[in-house]
Design a protein around this motif. Structure first.
Motif, PDB file in Angstrom:
ATOM      1  N   GLY A  45      37.866  56.682  36.981  1.00 31.96           N
ATOM      2  CA  GLY A  45      37.673  58.033  36.464  1.00 31.96           C
ATOM      3  C   GLY A  45      36.720  58.106  35.288  1.00 31.96           C
ATOM      4  N   VAL A  46      36.275  59.342  34.979  1.00 28.99           N
ATOM      5  CA  VAL A  46      35.298  59.550  33.916  1.00 28.99           C
ATOM      6  C   VAL A  46      35.852  59.107  32.568  1.00 28.99           C
ATOM      7  N   ARG A  47      37.136  59.368  32.296  1.00 35.78           N
ATOM      8  CA  ARG A  47      37.701  58.979  31.000  1.00 35.78           C
ATOM      9  C   ARG A  47      37.705  57.458  30.847  1.00 35.78           C
ATOM     10  N   ALA A  48      37.930  56.757  31.947  1.00 37.55           N
ATOM     11  CA  ALA A  48      37.896  55.297  31.888  1.00 37.55           C
ATOM     12  C   ALA A  48      36.485  54.798  31.594  1.00 37.55           C
ATOM     13  N   VAL A  49      35.467  55.457  32.186  1.00 43.67           N
ATOM     14  CA  VAL A  49      34.082  55.089  31.892  1.00 43.67           C
ATOM     15  C   VAL A  49      33.774  55.337  30.417  1.00 43.67           C
ATOM     16  N   ALA A  50      34.232  56.470  29.896  1.00 36.15           N
ATOM     17  CA  ALA A  50      33.990  56.789  28.491  1.00 36.15           C
ATOM     18  C   ALA A  50      34.693  55.782  27.580  1.00 36.15           C
ATOM     19  N   GLY A  53      33.247  52.162  28.237  1.00 32.27           N
ATOM     20  CA  GLY A  53      31.900  52.067  27.703  1.00 32.27           C
ATOM     21  C   GLY A  53      31.896  51.988  26.193  1.00 32.27           C
ATOM     22  N   LEU A  54      32.768  52.772  25.555  1.00 32.18           N
ATOM     23  CA  LEU A  54      32.870  52.730  24.095  1.00 32.18           C
ATOM     24  C   LEU A  54      33.312  51.345  23.627  1.00 32.18           C
ATOM     25  N   ALA A  55      34.310  50.774  24.286  1.00 35.30           N
ATOM     26  CA  ALA A  55      34.794  49.438  23.917  1.00 35.30           C
ATOM     27  C   ALA A  55      33.696  48.390  24.098  1.00 35.30           C
ATOM     28  N   LEU A  56      32.940  48.483  25.198  1.00 34.21           N
ATOM     29  CA  LEU A  56      31.873  47.514  25.450  1.00 34.21           C
ATOM     30  C   LEU A  56      30.727  47.663  24.454  1.00 34.21           C
ATOM     31  N   VAL A  57      30.416  48.902  24.068  1.00 34.91           N
ATOM     32  CA  VAL A  57      29.357  49.115  23.072  1.00 34.91           C
ATOM     33  C   VAL A  57      29.729  48.447  21.753  1.00 34.91           C
ATOM     34  N   LEU A  58      30.971  48.630  21.317  1.00 35.13           N
ATOM     35  CA  LEU A  58      31.408  48.030  20.056  1.00 35.13           C
ATOM     36  C   LEU A  58      31.496  46.508  20.169  1.00 35.13           C
ATOM     37  N   PHE A  59      31.973  46.021  21.316  1.00 32.42           N
ATOM     38  CA  PHE A  59      32.004  44.570  21.543  1.00 32.42           C
ATOM     39  C   PHE A  59      30.593  43.997  21.488  1.00 32.42           C
ATOM     40  N   ASN A  60      29.650  44.669  22.162  1.00 34.23           N
ATOM     41  CA  ASN A  60      28.264  44.190  22.159  1.00 34.23           C
ATOM     42  C   ASN A  60      27.646  44.249  20.764  1.00 34.23           C
ATOM     43  N   GLN A  61      28.025  45.259  19.981  1.00 37.38           N
ATOM     44  CA  GLN A  61      27.546  45.356  18.598  1.00 37.38           C
ATOM     45  C   GLN A  61      27.939  44.106  17.806  1.00 37.38           C
ATOM     46  N   ILE A  62      29.200  43.732  17.880  1.00 34.81           N
ATOM     47  CA  ILE A  62      29.679  42.569  17.133  1.00 34.81           C
ATOM     48  C   ILE A  62      29.119  41.280  17.717  1.00 34.81           C
ATOM     49  N   ARG A  63      29.135  41.172  19.043  1.00 36.59           N
ATOM     50  CA  ARG A  63      28.612  39.970  19.681  1.00 36.59           C
ATOM     51  C   ARG A  63      27.140  39.761  19.346  1.00 36.59           C
ATOM     52  N   THR A  64      26.364  40.836  19.382  1.00 37.85           N
ATOM     53  CA  THR A  64      24.935  40.733  19.111  1.00 37.85           C
ATOM     54  C   THR A  64      24.671  40.217  17.711  1.00 37.85           C
ATOM     55  N   MET A  65      25.413  40.716  16.730  1.00 37.79           N
ATOM     56  CA  MET A  65      25.220  40.257  15.359  1.00 37.79           C
ATOM     57  C   MET A  65      25.630  38.796  15.210  1.00 37.79           C
ATOM     58  N   CYS A  66      26.723  38.408  15.852  1.00 39.35           N
ATOM     59  CA  CYS A  66      27.147  37.005  15.787  1.00 39.35           C
ATOM     60  C   CYS A  66      26.127  36.081  16.453  1.00 39.35           C
ATOM     61  N   VAL A  67      25.591  36.517  17.592  1.00 37.03           N
ATOM     62  CA  VAL A  67      24.571  35.718  18.273  1.00 37.03           C
ATOM     63  C   VAL A  67      23.334  35.577  17.384  1.00 37.03           C
ATOM     64  N   GLY A  68      23.002  36.644  16.652  1.00 36.33           N
ATOM     65  CA  GLY A  68      21.850  36.583  15.759  1.00 36.33           C
ATOM     66  C   GLY A  68      21.946  35.471  14.732  1.00 36.33           C
ATOM     67  N   LEU A  69      23.162  35.163  14.290  1.00 40.94           N
ATOM     68  CA  LEU A  69      23.349  34.106  13.289  1.00 40.94           C
ATOM     69  C   LEU A  69      22.883  32.745  13.788  1.00 40.94           C
ATOM     70  N   ILE A  70      22.942  32.514  15.104  1.00 38.53           N
ATOM     71  CA  ILE A  70      22.593  31.204  15.652  1.00 38.53           C
ATOM     72  C   ILE A  70      21.308  31.230  16.486  1.00 38.53           C
ATOM     73  N   THR A  71      20.696  32.406  16.620  1.00 39.16           N
ATOM     74  CA  THR A  71      19.494  32.511  17.457  1.00 39.16           C
ATOM     75  C   THR A  71      18.346  31.674  16.904  1.00 39.16           C
ATOM     76  N   GLY A  72      18.226  31.590  15.590  1.00 39.32           N
ATOM     77  CA  GLY A  72      17.138  30.823  14.988  1.00 39.32           C
ATOM     78  C   GLY A  72      17.218  29.338  15.247  1.00 39.32           C
ATOM     79  N   SER A  73      18.376  28.842  15.710  1.00 40.33           N
ATOM     80  CA  SER A  73      18.501  27.409  15.941  1.00 40.33           C
ATOM     81  C   SER A  73      17.567  26.934  17.048  1.00 40.33           C
ATOM     82  N   GLY A  74      17.294  27.789  18.039  1.00 39.53           N
ATOM     83  CA  GLY A  74      16.346  27.415  19.089  1.00 39.53           C
ATOM     84  C   GLY A  74      14.965  27.169  18.520  1.00 39.53           C
ATOM     85  N   ASN A  75      14.531  28.023  17.583  1.00 44.61           N
ATOM     86  CA  ASN A  75      13.234  27.825  16.946  1.00 44.61           C
ATOM     87  C   ASN A  75      13.240  26.587  16.052  1.00 44.61           C
ATOM     88  N   GLN A  76      14.363  26.335  15.368  1.00 41.25           N
ATOM     89  CA  GLN A  76      14.455  25.137  14.537  1.00 41.25           C
ATOM     90  C   GLN A  76      14.354  23.871  15.379  1.00 41.25           C
TER      91      GLN A  76
END
Length: 467
Positions: A45-50, A53-76
């Protein structure tokens, strides 16, 4: 490509494609998991998508920032291998040091990020979100939180393989995760095979389990690789705090840059929620479509970033300029092809996510897809700009510029267009597009400016002739 000889263009294109393709395909396979999840939510249903989707957006927000902390290791790692090769030294001790540091940072970040995600489920009630949507989202956020740890450990291994320029093993593991996630999610949603019927929460439980299986599978493959296995450290100790501090100095601005972008998306998702469940559901669906295409840009960005690290280590600034132009050309081609689909077959694009009978949501989603044609190119360009600056280890500049583009240009524009201008959901997305365009322009300008500064330092001054 202007300023780059044809003899260099073709090898560069092949090298960029060789690095970017497995990374992009891996990203696409990973996002296929979240795309499958959104599609499964649509059946609830639409409410489940809403809510989902909200939960995944917030999860991705936190995950993205955490991934950023270690992304530079590939360049190092790439820089360590390149510098050691030039000197004739063994890079393995330095590479192991970086990997151990990354695992420690990932573990601490995963624990803190999971706690923040759970806390957000009970704090969003004061930000105008629908009470029913939040009630459905909270259990899903709790189920997603434990998955952050194996997700980040997987990213450490990913940066290791990318830095060693052997990312191919990533794809096999990630492709397998799609089928596993689909089966697990459906079983946990509907209670198949004697499992509890968890409904929407089952999506989160399945996702966390899949992240754990992905890490275990990837670790096994890397350990068995004849080139990668001997260098990968088995024990998480000893960890040199000087290396941890150095990685955090490089990674923190990356995390803040990623967080700045993801934060704007998250805030605008809350704005969409305030406009109603239909607007939020349409936003979540079209955001997911754009997010799929964005994975190709991530592959291009990572590939270009690693190649830039090699080039600047050899003082080849003209080569670094050519790589930037080539990466933007690749991104432009992808945006053009997918944009044609948004314009001419929008219903086909939206059908996996939305019931055609829900006309109100579908109409909003169609309008957002058209804006997405423009938005996705600037989204790709700003991500490439972030990668190019990371290749120069100018990550602090990327963060400052992202703040200007996203929060000073993008967010105010979105709010003005959505409310005083009366454009609603379309106004939010045009504001988002403006923020991404400003960020891309600022980052690319900074990149070329830094290369000019390097040229000025490297170019010897002409001797003055004394008469």
């Amino acid at each position: 490509m202007i300023g780059t000889p044809l003899s260099r263009l073709r090898p560069d294109g092949r090298r960029l494609a060789a690095l970017a393709t497995p990374i992009a395909l891996t990203q696409l396979a990973q996002v296929a998991v979240s795309t499958t999840n959104i599609a499964l939510m649509g059946g609830l249903g639409v409410r489940a998508v809403a809510a989902g989707g909200l939960a995944l957006v917030l999860f991705n927000q936190i995950r993205t920032m955490c991934v950023g902390l270690i992304t530079g290791s590939g360049n190092q790692i790439a820089a360590a291998v390149g510098a050691a090769g030039r000197r004739g030294d063994d890079p393995d001790p330095e590479v192991r040091d970086v990997v151990r540091s990354s695992f420690l940072i990932a573990t601490v970040a995963g624990l803190l990020g999971g706690a923040i995600l759970i806390g957000l489920g009970w704090s969003l009630q004061w930000l105008g979100q629908d009470a029913g949507v939040l009630a459905d989202a909270r259990p899903l956020m709790v189920a997603l939180a434990p998955g952050l740890l194996p997700c980040l450990w997987f990213q450490v291994l990913r940066q290791y393989t990318v830095g060693m320029q052997r990312p191919q093993a990533l794809l096999a593991v990630t492709l397998g995760s799609i089928a596993v996630n689909l089966v697990l999610a459906m079983a946990l949603i509907h209670g198949w095979a004697g499992l509890p019927a968890l409904g929407l929460t089952g999506v989160g439980v399945a996702t966390s389990l899949v992240f754990l299986l992905m890490f275990a599978g990837f670790w096994t493959m890397v350990r068995r690789d004849p080139e990668l296995g001997p260098t990968l450290p088995v024990r998480p100790w000893p960890v040199r705090m000087a290396t941890v501090r150095g990685e955090l100095r490089l990674g923190t601005p990356i995390a803040l840059t990623y967080g700045s972008e993801a934060g704007m998306f998250s805030v605008l998702a809350l704005v969409m929620g305030a406009l109603g469940p239909a607007a939020l559901a349409a936003h979540n669906v079209v955001y997911q479509v754009i997010y799929i295409v964005f994975q190709i840009a991530i592959g291009i960005s990572h590939g270009a970033s690693i190649l830039v690290s090699h080039s600047v280590a050899r003082d080849e600034t003209s080569h670094a300029r050519g790589l930037a132009r080539l990466a933007l050309q690749f991104a432009g081609a992808v945006a053009l092809v997918t944009g044609l689909a948004y314009a001419f077959v929008p219903d086909l694009v939206l059908r996996p996510f939305l019931d055609p009978a829900d006309q109100a949501t579908v109409e909003v989603a169609r309008s957002l897809l058209l804006i997405g044609i423009v938005l996705q190119f600037f989204d790709a360009a700003q991500n490439i700009g972030t990668g190019l600056l990371r290749g120069l280890q100018a990550t602090d500049a990327g963060f400052r510029l992202s703040v200007v583009g996203y929060w000073i240009v993008g967010l105010p524009t979105a709010l003005v267009l959505a409310y005083p201008a009366g454009m609603g959901a379309a106004g939010v997305w045009w504001g988002l597009t403006a923020g991404l365009a400003a960020t891309a322009a600022l980052m690319l300008r900074k990149y070329f400016s830094l290369l000019d500064q390097r040229d000025a330092v490297l170019t010897p001054r002409p001797r003055q002739v004394v008469s």
